[in-house]
Design a protein around this motif. Structure first.
Motif, PDB file in Angstrom:
ATOM      1  N   UNK A  84      30.041  26.762  37.856  1.00 18.41           N
ATOM      2  CA  UNK A  84      30.416  27.351  36.483  1.00 18.41           C
ATOM      3  C   UNK A  84      29.721  26.542  35.751  1.00 18.41           C
ATOM      4  N   UNK A  85      29.092  24.646  35.711  1.00 19.38           N
ATOM      5  CA  UNK A  85      29.308  24.095  34.265  1.00 19.38           C
ATOM      6  C   UNK A  85      27.428  24.703  34.341  1.00 19.38           C
ATOM      7  N   UNK A  86      27.017  24.238  35.173  1.00 14.47           N
ATOM      8  CA  UNK A  86      25.638  24.259  35.089  1.00 14.47           C
ATOM      9  C   UNK A  86      25.247  25.820  35.036  1.00 14.47           C
ATOM     10  N   UNK A  87      25.375  26.524  35.614  1.00 10.96           N
ATOM     11  CA  UNK A  87      25.312  28.221  36.155  1.00 10.96           C
ATOM     12  C   UNK A  87      25.656  28.415  34.446  1.00 10.96           C
ATOM     13  N   UNK A  88      26.692  28.177  33.226  1.00 13.21           N
ATOM     14  CA  UNK A  88      26.831  28.592  32.397  1.00 13.21           C
ATOM     15  C   UNK A  88      25.810  28.352  31.157  1.00 13.21           C
ATOM     16  N   UNK A  89      25.539  27.181  31.546  1.00  6.79           N
ATOM     17  CA  UNK A  89      24.355  26.699  30.263  1.00  6.79           C
ATOM     18  C   UNK A  89      23.590  27.221  30.854  1.00  6.79           C
ATOM     19  N   UNK A  90      22.573  27.503  31.958  1.00  7.99           N
ATOM     20  CA  UNK A  90      21.775  27.731  32.034  1.00  7.99           C
ATOM     21  C   UNK A  90      22.024  29.668  31.524  1.00  7.99           C
ATOM     22  N   UNK A  91      22.335  30.162  32.194  1.00 11.21           N
ATOM     23  CA  UNK A  91      22.838  31.910  31.827  1.00 11.21           C
ATOM     24  C   UNK A  91      22.329  31.704  29.775  1.00 11.21           C
ATOM     25  N   UNK A  92      23.246  31.045  29.050  1.00 12.74           N
ATOM     26  CA  UNK A  92      22.869  30.885  28.278  1.00 12.74           C
ATOM     27  C   UNK A  92      22.306  30.878  27.022  1.00 12.74           C
ATOM     28  N   UNK A 109      10.613  31.343  32.906  1.00 13.73           N
ATOM     29  CA  UNK A 109      10.699  31.018  34.353  1.00 13.73           C
ATOM     30  C   UNK A 109      11.395  29.819  35.080  1.00 13.73           C
ATOM     31  N   UNK A 110      11.024  29.094  34.566  1.00 15.16           N
ATOM     32  CA  UNK A 110      11.425  27.814  35.136  1.00 15.16           C
ATOM     33  C   UNK A 110      12.502  26.984  34.912  1.00 15.16           C
ATOM     34  N   UNK A 111      13.465  27.264  34.183  1.00 10.47           N
ATOM     35  CA  UNK A 111      15.212  27.310  35.035  1.00 10.47           C
ATOM     36  C   UNK A 111      15.431  28.259  35.974  1.00 10.47           C
ATOM     37  N   UNK A 112      14.933  29.647  36.552  1.00 13.67           N
ATOM     38  CA  UNK A 112      15.054  30.301  37.617  1.00 13.67           C
ATOM     39  C   UNK A 112      13.995  29.780  38.537  1.00 13.67           C
ATOM     40  N   UNK A 113      13.410  29.384  38.221  1.00 12.81           N
ATOM     41  CA  UNK A 113      12.582  28.573  39.531  1.00 12.81           C
ATOM     42  C   UNK A 113      13.612  27.620  39.656  1.00 12.81           C
ATOM     43  N   UNK A 119      19.636  25.592  44.077  1.00  8.55           N
ATOM     44  CA  UNK A 119      20.439  26.459  45.552  1.00  8.55           C
ATOM     45  C   UNK A 119      19.907  26.141  47.199  1.00  8.55           C
ATOM     46  N   UNK A 120      18.551  26.868  47.578  1.00 13.20           N
ATOM     47  CA  UNK A 120      17.732  26.066  48.662  1.00 13.20           C
ATOM     48  C   UNK A 120      18.270  25.161  48.611  1.00 13.20           C
ATOM     49  N   UNK A 121      18.194  23.926  48.548  1.00 16.31           N
ATOM     50  CA  UNK A 121      18.571  22.681  48.035  1.00 16.31           C
ATOM     51  C   UNK A 121      20.308  22.486  48.896  1.00 16.31           C
ATOM     52  N   UNK A 122      20.871  23.256  48.284  1.00 17.47           N
ATOM     53  CA  UNK A 122      22.437  22.611  48.479  1.00 17.47           C
ATOM     54  C   UNK A 122      22.118  23.387  49.389  1.00 17.47           C
TER      55      UNK A 122
END
Length: 133
Positions: A84-92, A109-113, A119-122
Motif C-alpha cells: 500500500x505505502x509505495x503504491x499510494x505514493x506513486x498513485x498520488x 513514465x519513469x514512475x510507471x516503468x 513488480x517483475x523483480x518481485x
C-alpha cells in the motif's frame, strides 16, 4: 534352564548383530557403486553432478526454509500490487500530475516503468512467471 536361556539370548544377539553388519555392508556397497557411477559420468561424460536429496526438511534447515518462504510471500505480495505505502505514493504523484496537465510526463513514465520493473523483480523473487501489464 537359565544356562539354556542365556545361551539362546546370546545366539539371538549374535544373529541380530550379524544381520546389522550385513545390512551395513550392503549399504556401503550400494553407496560405493553409486559414487563410482557418478565419478564415471563426471569424468567420461563431462557432466556436472547435482545431488538432490528429496524428503522432509531437516531440522537444521527449518529456519532457512521459513525465512525463504517469508521472502517469497513478501515478493508475491509486492508483485500482486498489494503493497500500500509505495503504491499510494506513486498513485498520488501520478494523479496530481494528471490533474495538472492530462498528459503523461517524463516523470510519470519513469514512475510507471519503475513500478513495472519492481513488480517483475518481485515476481522473479516469488518464483512466478507473472508478466505485469
Amino acid at each position: 534352564q537359565d544356562k539354556q536361556n542365556n545361551y539362546l539370548q546370546k545366539q539371538q544377539e549374535q544373529h541380530r548383530l550379524l544381520q546389522e553388519q550385513r545390512q551395513l555392508e550392503f549399504i556401503v556397497k550400494c553407496t560405493n557403486f553409486v559414487l563410482h557411477r557418478l565419478e564415471y559420468l563426471q569424468k567420461h561424460c563431462q557432466v556436472d553432478i547435482l545431488p538432490v536429496l528429496d524428503g522432509k526438511t531437516p531440522p537444521c534447515k527449518r529456519e532457512t526454509v521459513k525465512s525463504r518462504a517469508g521472502k517469497k510471500e513478501e515478493a508475491s505480495f509486492v508483485r500482486d500490487g498489494n503493497h500500500i505505502a509505495v503504491r499510494e505514493t506513486n498513485l498520488t504523484a501520478v494523479a496530481s500530475n494528471a490533474a495538472e496537465n492530462k498528459k503523461i510526463t517524463t516523470d510519470e513514465a519513469a514512475a510507471t516503468e519503475a513500478e513495472a520493473l519492481r513488480k517483475i523483480a518481485a515476481s522473479k523473487r516469488a518464483g512466478a512467471t507473472y508478466n505485469p501489464p
